[in-house]
Design a protein around this motif. Structure first.
Motif, mmCIF file in Angstrom:
data_model
loop_
_atom_site.group_PDB
_atom_site.id
_atom_site.type_symbol
_atom_site.label_atom_id
_atom_site.label_comp_id
_atom_site.label_asym_id
_atom_site.label_seq_id
_atom_site.Cartn_x
_atom_site.Cartn_y
_atom_site.Cartn_z
ATOM 1 N N GLY A 8 -36.862 -26.054 49.912
ATOM 2 C CA GLY A 8 -37.120 -26.128 48.467
ATOM 3 C C GLY A 8 -36.396 -25.034 47.695
ATOM 4 N N ALA A 10 -33.679 -25.079 46.063
ATOM 5 C CA ALA A 10 -33.008 -25.447 44.811
ATOM 6 C C ALA A 10 -34.027 -25.594 43.679
ATOM 7 C CB ALA A 10 -32.238 -26.752 44.989
ATOM 8 N N GLY A 11 -35.282 -25.346 44.003
ATOM 9 C CA GLY A 11 -36.343 -25.502 43.002
ATOM 10 C C GLY A 11 -36.584 -24.224 42.226
ATOM 11 N N ILE A 13 -39.344 -21.812 41.995
ATOM 12 C CA ILE A 13 -39.751 -20.540 42.612
ATOM 13 C C ILE A 13 -38.808 -20.176 43.761
ATOM 14 C CG2 ILE A 13 -41.673 -19.240 43.609
ATOM 15 C CD1 ILE A 13 -43.586 -21.326 42.429
ATOM 16 N N ASP A 32 -32.980 -28.607 50.979
ATOM 17 C CA ASP A 32 -33.580 -29.187 49.771
ATOM 18 C C ASP A 32 -33.008 -30.586 49.604
ATOM 19 O OD1 ASP A 32 -34.241 -29.757 46.934
ATOM 20 O OD2 ASP A 32 -34.860 -27.662 46.894
ATOM 21 N N GLY A 37 -35.328 -30.340 42.521
ATOM 22 C CA GLY A 37 -34.484 -29.147 42.445
ATOM 23 C C GLY A 37 -33.107 -29.488 41.903
ATOM 24 N N ARG A 51 -30.996 -31.871 52.631
ATOM 25 C CA ARG A 51 -31.746 -32.478 53.727
ATOM 26 C C ARG A 51 -33.207 -32.595 53.327
ATOM 27 N NH1 ARG A 51 -29.920 -31.843 59.319
ATOM 28 N NH2 ARG A 51 -27.883 -31.813 58.357
ATOM 29 N N ILE A 53 -37.212 -32.487 54.284
ATOM 30 C CA ILE A 53 -38.014 -31.799 55.313
ATOM 31 C C ILE A 53 -38.653 -32.795 56.286
ATOM 32 C CG2 ILE A 53 -38.514 -29.609 54.130
ATOM 33 C CD1 ILE A 53 -41.245 -30.839 53.307
ATOM 34 N N ARG A 54 -38.652 -34.085 55.927
ATOM 35 C CA ARG A 54 -39.214 -35.089 56.845
ATOM 36 C C ARG A 54 -38.186 -35.552 57.872
ATOM 37 N NH1 ARG A 54 -40.880 -39.054 52.117
ATOM 38 N NH2 ARG A 54 -38.995 -38.086 51.289
ATOM 39 N N ILE A 77 -44.974 -31.637 44.069
ATOM 40 C CA ILE A 77 -45.830 -30.629 43.421
ATOM 41 C C ILE A 77 -46.714 -31.188 42.293
ATOM 42 C CG2 ILE A 77 -44.163 -28.792 43.904
ATOM 43 C CD1 ILE A 77 -43.624 -28.805 40.801
ATOM 44 N N THR A 115 -46.240 -21.451 50.490
ATOM 45 C CA THR A 115 -46.787 -21.429 49.133
ATOM 46 C C THR A 115 -47.874 -22.486 48.995
ATOM 47 O OG1 THR A 115 -44.846 -22.744 48.554
ATOM 48 C CG2 THR A 115 -44.900 -20.477 47.769
ATOM 49 N N TYR A 142 -53.121 -33.439 46.628
ATOM 50 C CA TYR A 142 -52.222 -32.268 46.634
ATOM 51 C C TYR A 142 -52.944 -31.039 47.185
ATOM 52 C CZ TYR A 142 -49.510 -28.359 44.649
ATOM 53 O OH TYR A 142 -48.813 -27.180 44.470
ATOM 54 N N ASN A 171 -50.838 -20.602 38.194
ATOM 55 C CA ASN A 171 -49.811 -21.411 37.522
ATOM 56 C C ASN A 171 -48.585 -20.553 37.249
ATOM 57 O OD1 ASN A 171 -52.303 -22.947 37.117
ATOM 58 N ND2 ASN A 171 -50.988 -24.262 35.893
HETATM 59 N N1 LIG Z 1 -45.131 -23.850 40.051
HETATM 60 C C1 LIG Z 1 -46.408 -23.564 40.264
HETATM 61 O O1 LIG Z 1 -47.134 -23.239 39.322
HETATM 62 C C2 LIG Z 1 -46.981 -23.611 41.650
HETATM 63 C C3 LIG Z 1 -48.335 -23.269 41.828
HETATM 64 C C4 LIG Z 1 -48.877 -23.309 43.106
HETATM 65 C C5 LIG Z 1 -48.091 -23.653 44.186
HETATM 66 N N2 LIG Z 1 -46.787 -23.993 43.997
HETATM 67 C C6 LIG Z 1 -45.990 -24.373 45.177
HETATM 68 O O2 LIG Z 1 -44.778 -23.628 45.181
HETATM 69 C C7 LIG Z 1 -43.745 -24.422 45.767
HETATM 70 C C8 LIG Z 1 -42.530 -24.445 44.842
HETATM 71 O O3 LIG Z 1 -42.899 -25.050 43.613
HETATM 72 P P1 LIG Z 1 -41.915 -25.106 42.360
HETATM 73 O O4 LIG Z 1 -42.751 -24.944 41.152
HETATM 74 O O5 LIG Z 1 -40.765 -24.207 42.589
HETATM 75 O O6 LIG Z 1 -41.470 -26.624 42.409
HETATM 76 P P2 LIG Z 1 -40.015 -27.308 42.366
HETATM 77 O O7 LIG Z 1 -40.250 -28.776 42.233
HETATM 78 O O8 LIG Z 1 -39.142 -26.646 41.375
HETATM 79 O O9 LIG Z 1 -39.470 -26.974 43.815
HETATM 80 C C9 LIG Z 1 -39.713 -27.790 44.945
HETATM 81 C C10 LIG Z 1 -38.378 -28.023 45.629
HETATM 82 O O10 LIG Z 1 -38.611 -28.781 46.815
HETATM 83 C C11 LIG Z 1 -37.628 -29.806 46.891
HETATM 84 N N3 LIG Z 1 -38.209 -30.914 47.662
HETATM 85 C C12 LIG Z 1 -39.228 -31.728 47.280
HETATM 86 N N4 LIG Z 1 -39.478 -32.618 48.252
HETATM 87 C C13 LIG Z 1 -38.613 -32.341 49.278
HETATM 88 C C14 LIG Z 1 -38.403 -32.914 50.550
HETATM 89 N N5 LIG Z 1 -39.107 -33.975 50.983
HETATM 90 N N6 LIG Z 1 -37.419 -32.381 51.350
HETATM 91 C C15 LIG Z 1 -36.679 -31.320 50.911
HETATM 92 N N7 LIG Z 1 -36.838 -30.761 49.704
HETATM 93 C C16 LIG Z 1 -37.810 -31.245 48.903
HETATM 94 C C17 LIG Z 1 -37.310 -30.177 45.455
HETATM 95 O O11 LIG Z 1 -36.051 -30.797 45.301
HETATM 96 C C18 LIG Z 1 -37.393 -28.810 44.773
HETATM 97 O O12 LIG Z 1 -36.132 -28.164 44.775
HETATM 98 C C19 LIG Z 1 -44.345 -25.788 46.031
HETATM 99 O O13 LIG Z 1 -44.742 -25.849 47.385
HETATM 100 C C20 LIG Z 1 -45.563 -25.820 45.129
HETATM 101 O O14 LIG Z 1 -46.561 -26.678 45.632
HETATM 102 C C21 LIG Z 1 -46.217 -23.983 42.753
#
Ligand SMILES: NC(=O)c1ccc[n+]([C@@H]2O[C@H](COP(=O)([O-])OP(=O)(O)OC[C@H]3O[C@@H](n4cnc5c(N)ncnc54)[C@H](O)[C@@H]3O)[C@@H](O)[C@H]2O)c1
Length: 308
Positions: A8, A10-11, A13, A32, A37, A51, A53-54, A77, A115, A142, A171
């Motif tokens: 993840g 490219a996302g 956090i 990712d 992302g 790629r 994760i599954r 998410i 996370t 979730y 958050n």
């Molecule tokens: N943003 C928040 O407030 C928050 C709060 C609690 C927990 N989290 C957790 O933090 C983590 C990051 O969240 P974020 O806000 O950066 O979200 P985000 O959507 O920006 O990042 C998630 C990344 O995972 C990638 N992704 C999704 N499914 C995938 C898969 N099957 N295979 C490979 N890559 C995959 C997406 O392309 C993306 O780049 C998550 O696990 C989320 O549950 C976030």
């Protein structure tokens, strides 16, 4: 030097964490699938695999690179989507996560950082701010799936002896947050305000959340990473901010002239949420530094500059 794998990356956090790891001179490998992302978030000094994760061939990445640390961010998410598309939710957040954990165990990873979620996990149990001891009341697939993966990690730690570090995040907000999903009210408000679109508020707007700035979250993760203190840690501020307050601050910052449109509260929505951070403070001395006003100012500035 060994490698750090970030799922993840490219996302929102994950990309901030990678920038910090690269600054520290670490070798980073990203997995990712770019479902939410963005390519432009990817640090050019990292090795990137598009790629899922599954994927069954995830093991090739572990075979080709010596990986000793995993940061697992990749996830579906969106809490609402987790209810409406439960099979996809389970597929990514359970099966995908377990695939990553099994590979990590098989190929000798020593540290696994995950996370999890704070607000969604403690749910509406009236303990505010919630501590890590507060009984969990997951009210969505979730949240159940995040809790399940915490349990997988605890079990795999016993079986395979790797260290585990679990962050129950409040958050998170800040630059690069995806405004398309349901997950980030600040991103949604900011981009809609910049397009002069109407803003919808569900209920009376008095529902609260604990908003923590992304840089503070990365500081928390890096402090745990540097000091190697294992465990489950809330990462939040204890402060509650309601939706209308967010609206007012962003309205001012982004020069938005319209008033919000109030709609019926959505079923299942939490009324209040806040996380205590005493445990991580005691363990490694972390506490949040960015006030909601300062964080929103920086975030609004970023959305203005990156308005798409
Ligand atoms: N943003 C928040 O407030 C928050 C709060 C609690 C927990 N989290 C957790 O933090 C983590 C990051 O969240 P974020 O806000 O950066 O979200 P985000 O959507 O920006 O990042 C998630 C990344 O995972 C990638 N992704 C999704 N499914 C995938 C898969 N099957 N295979 C490979 N890559 C995959 C997406 O392309 C993306 O780049 C998550 O696990 C989320 O549950 C976030």
């Amino acid at each position: 030097m060994k490698n750090i794998l970030v799922s993840g990356g490219a996302g929102f956090i994950g990309s901030h964490l990678i920038d910090r790891l690269i600054e520290m001179g670490k070798n980073v490998i990203i997995i990712d699938n770019l479902s939410t992302g963005l390519k432009e978030n990817i640090n050019k000094s990292a090795i990137f695999y598009k790629r899922d994760i599954r994927a069954l061939n995830l093991k090739q990445i572990f075979q080709n690179h010596e990986i000793d640390t995993v940061f697992h961010f990749a996830a579906q998410i969106d809490v609402r989507k987790s209810l409406n598309e439960i099979e996809y939710e389970i597929d990514v957040n359970i099966k995908g996560s377990v695939n990553l954990i099994v590979n990590a165990a098989k190929y000798g990873v020593q540290e696994f950082y995950f996370t999890s979620t704070g607000g969604a996990l403690y749910g509406d149990n009236n303990v505010l701010p919630a501590t890590e001891e507060t009984e969990v009341m997951p009210d969505s697939p979730y949240a159940i799936d995040k809790f399940t993966i915490e349990k997988y990690l605890e079990s795999f730690k016993r079986l395979y002896g790797f260290k585990i570090f679990i962050f129950r995040l409040a958050n998170v907000y800040g630059p690069r947050q995806n405004s398309q999903s349901e997950a980030g009210v600040i991103g949604i408000f900011s981009t809609r305000m910049l397009k002069n679109k109407k803003i919808l508020v569900y209920g009376d707007g008095k529902q609260t959340r604990d908003f923590v700035y992304v840089k503070d979250v990365i500081d928390a993760m890096m402090t745990i990473y540097n000091k190697k203190v294992e465990g489950i840690f809330n990462v939040g501020t204890t402060e509650e901010t309601d939706v209308l307050t967010l609206f007012e601050i962003l309205k001012e910052e982004l020069d938005y002239k319209r008033e919000p449109i109030f709609l019926e509260m959505r079923p299942g929505e939490l009324l209040r949420s806040a996380l205590a951070y005493n445990k991580i403070k005691k363990a490694v001395g972390w506490k949040p530094k960015t006030s909601i006003e300062a964080g929103l100012k920086k975030t609004a500035k970023w959305y203005k500059e990156n308005f798409r």
